[in-house]
Design a protein around this motif. Structure first.
Motif, PDB file in Angstrom:
ATOM      1  N   GLU A 181     -11.761  21.990 -10.070  1.00  0.00           N
ATOM      2  CA  GLU A 181     -11.998  22.183  -8.629  1.00  0.00           C
ATOM      3  C   GLU A 181     -10.805  21.701  -7.814  1.00  0.00           C
ATOM      4  O   GLU A 181     -10.394  22.330  -6.834  1.00  0.00           O
ATOM      5  N   GLN A 182     -10.207  20.565  -8.212  1.00  0.00           N
ATOM      6  CA  GLN A 182      -9.049  20.031  -7.487  1.00  0.00           C
ATOM      7  C   GLN A 182      -7.854  20.976  -7.617  1.00  0.00           C
ATOM      8  O   GLN A 182      -7.127  21.208  -6.652  1.00  0.00           O
ATOM      9  N   GLU A 183      -7.641  21.552  -8.793  1.00  0.00           N
ATOM     10  CA  GLU A 183      -6.550  22.500  -8.987  1.00  0.00           C
ATOM     11  C   GLU A 183      -6.736  23.723  -8.083  1.00  0.00           C
ATOM     12  O   GLU A 183      -5.785  24.214  -7.472  1.00  0.00           O
ATOM     13  N   GLU A 184      -7.944  24.218  -7.998  1.00  0.00           N
ATOM     14  CA  GLU A 184      -8.234  25.370  -7.145  1.00  0.00           C
ATOM     15  C   GLU A 184      -7.959  25.040  -5.680  1.00  0.00           C
ATOM     16  O   GLU A 184      -7.380  25.837  -4.939  1.00  0.00           O
ATOM     17  N   LEU A 185      -8.334  23.845  -5.258  1.00  0.00           N
ATOM     18  CA  LEU A 185      -8.102  23.417  -3.873  1.00  0.00           C
ATOM     19  C   LEU A 185      -6.602  23.301  -3.605  1.00  0.00           C
ATOM     20  O   LEU A 185      -6.116  23.753  -2.554  1.00  0.00           O
ATOM     21  N   ASN A 186      -5.852  22.766  -4.533  1.00  0.00           N
ATOM     22  CA  ASN A 186      -4.394  22.638  -4.363  1.00  0.00           C
ATOM     23  C   ASN A 186      -3.737  24.016  -4.252  1.00  0.00           C
ATOM     24  O   ASN A 186      -2.828  24.224  -3.443  1.00  0.00           O
ATOM     25  N   LYS A 187      -4.192  24.957  -5.067  1.00  0.00           N
ATOM     26  CA  LYS A 187      -3.644  26.304  -5.024  1.00  0.00           C
ATOM     27  C   LYS A 187      -3.893  26.944  -3.654  1.00  0.00           C
ATOM     28  O   LYS A 187      -3.019  27.587  -3.096  1.00  0.00           O
ATOM     29  N   ARG A 188      -5.061  26.753  -3.129  1.00  0.00           N
ATOM     30  CA  ARG A 188      -5.387  27.317  -1.806  1.00  0.00           C
ATOM     31  C   ARG A 188      -4.550  26.681  -0.716  1.00  0.00           C
ATOM     32  O   ARG A 188      -4.136  27.346   0.233  1.00  0.00           O
ATOM     33  N   MET A 189      -4.313  25.399  -0.824  1.00  0.00           N
ATOM     34  CA  MET A 189      -3.536  24.689   0.206  1.00  0.00           C
ATOM     35  C   MET A 189      -2.080  25.150   0.219  1.00  0.00           C
ATOM     36  O   MET A 189      -1.441  25.173   1.273  1.00  0.00           O
ATOM     37  N   ARG A 190      -1.522  25.516  -0.943  1.00  0.00           N
ATOM     38  CA  ARG A 190      -0.139  25.992  -0.987  1.00  0.00           C
ATOM     39  C   ARG A 190       0.011  27.316  -0.267  1.00  0.00           C
ATOM     40  O   ARG A 190       1.056  27.603   0.305  1.00  0.00           O
ATOM     41  N   ASP A 191      -0.999  28.137  -0.281  1.00  0.00           N
ATOM     42  CA  ASP A 191      -0.942  29.448   0.348  1.00  0.00           C
ATOM     43  C   ASP A 191      -1.223  29.413   1.854  1.00  0.00           C
ATOM     44  O   ASP A 191      -1.122  30.431   2.528  1.00  0.00           O
ATOM     45  N   VAL A 192      -1.559  28.269   2.382  1.00  0.00           N
ATOM     46  CA  VAL A 192      -1.900  28.173   3.811  1.00  0.00           C
ATOM     47  C   VAL A 192      -0.611  28.153   4.622  1.00  0.00           C
ATOM     48  O   VAL A 192       0.324  27.415   4.335  1.00  0.00           O
ATOM     49  N   ARG A 193      -0.525  28.988   5.666  1.00  0.00           N
ATOM     50  CA  ARG A 193       0.624  29.031   6.584  1.00  0.00           C
ATOM     51  C   ARG A 193       0.246  28.300   7.852  1.00  0.00           C
ATOM     52  O   ARG A 193      -0.735  28.652   8.507  1.00  0.00           O
ATOM     53  N   LEU A 194       1.017  27.309   8.193  1.00  0.00           N
ATOM     54  CA  LEU A 194       0.760  26.555   9.420  1.00  0.00           C
ATOM     55  C   LEU A 194       1.428  27.258  10.590  1.00  0.00           C
ATOM     56  O   LEU A 194       2.492  27.871  10.440  1.00  0.00           O
ATOM     57  N   PRO A 195       0.877  27.151  11.785  1.00  0.00           N
ATOM     58  CA  PRO A 195       1.503  27.796  12.945  1.00  0.00           C
ATOM     59  C   PRO A 195       2.775  27.056  13.371  1.00  0.00           C
ATOM     60  O   PRO A 195       2.961  25.878  13.079  1.00  0.00           O
ATOM     61  N   ASN A 196       3.672  27.767  14.049  1.00  0.00           N
ATOM     62  CA  ASN A 196       4.911  27.177  14.548  1.00  0.00           C
ATOM     63  C   ASN A 196       4.602  26.257  15.719  1.00  0.00           C
ATOM     64  O   ASN A 196       3.669  26.485  16.485  1.00  0.00           O
ATOM     65  N   VAL A 197       5.460  25.257  15.874  1.00  0.00           N
ATOM     66  CA  VAL A 197       5.303  24.318  16.984  1.00  0.00           C
ATOM     67  C   VAL A 197       5.749  25.027  18.256  1.00  0.00           C
ATOM     68  O   VAL A 197       6.782  25.692  18.272  1.00  0.00           O
TER      69      VAL A 197
END
Length: 183
Positions: A137-153
């Protein structure tokens, strides 16, 4: 009751006397009619009482007939139950009920044995399995977090008033509008 008196010809020719005489005749006829009416009412009352008595007696006869039939049926049922129970022994019935209970217990045990999981898969440690599941479950969560794009400041300057004071001003305006509406 009233008697017509014979009066002279002179009085008979007088209209007032003839009216009086006809009134006396009408009163006598009315009295006779009232007497007849009272007799008829008395006869009607007697007939009504007789009919009520006959109706009561008819109902009493029907009830006694019904009671007789009920008693006959109850007697027949009692005799039949005696015949049926002559061949029954309470000890035999108790033994039979115990046998049935024992067989039901055996059937329940067999059903439980069949429905339980086979012991083939119980060779794994459950704590190890839970730890492995948590790791996946932790590996799956880490994989999802890498694909997240944060908005520009944002490059623009921030507003001069803090957001909390703007909210307070908006709330005060809303309260003023509500008070004006309520009054």
């Amino acid at each position: 009751m009233f008697m017509l008196l014979h009066v002279g010809d002179k009085q008979a020719a007088d209209p007032m006397w003839s009216n009086f005489a006809s009134l006396l005749v009408r009163q006598e006829a009315a009295l006779q009619a009232l007497k007849r009416k009272k007799r008829y009412e008395k006869q009607l009352s007697q007939i009504d009482g007789t009919l009520s008595t006959i109706e009561f007696q008819r109902e009493a006869l029907e009830n006694s007939h019904t009671n007789t039939e009920v008693l006959k049926n109850m007697s027949y049922a009692a005799q039949t139950m005696k015949k049926v129970h002559e061949n029954m022994d309470l000890n035999k019935i108790d033994d039979l009920m115990q046998d049935i209970t024992e067989q039901q217990d055996v059937a329940r045990e067999i059903s439980e044995a069949i429905s339980n999981r086979a012991a083939f898969g119980d060779e794994f440690d459950e704590d190890e399995l839970l730890a492995e599941l948590e790791e996946l479950e932790q590996e799956e969560l880490n994989k999802r977090m890498r694909d997240v794009r944060l908005p520009n400041v944002p490059s623009t300057s921030l507003p001069s008033r803090p957001a909390s004071s703007r909210k307070r001003v908006e709330d005060e305006d809303d309260m003023k509008q509500l008070a004006a509406w309520a009054s």
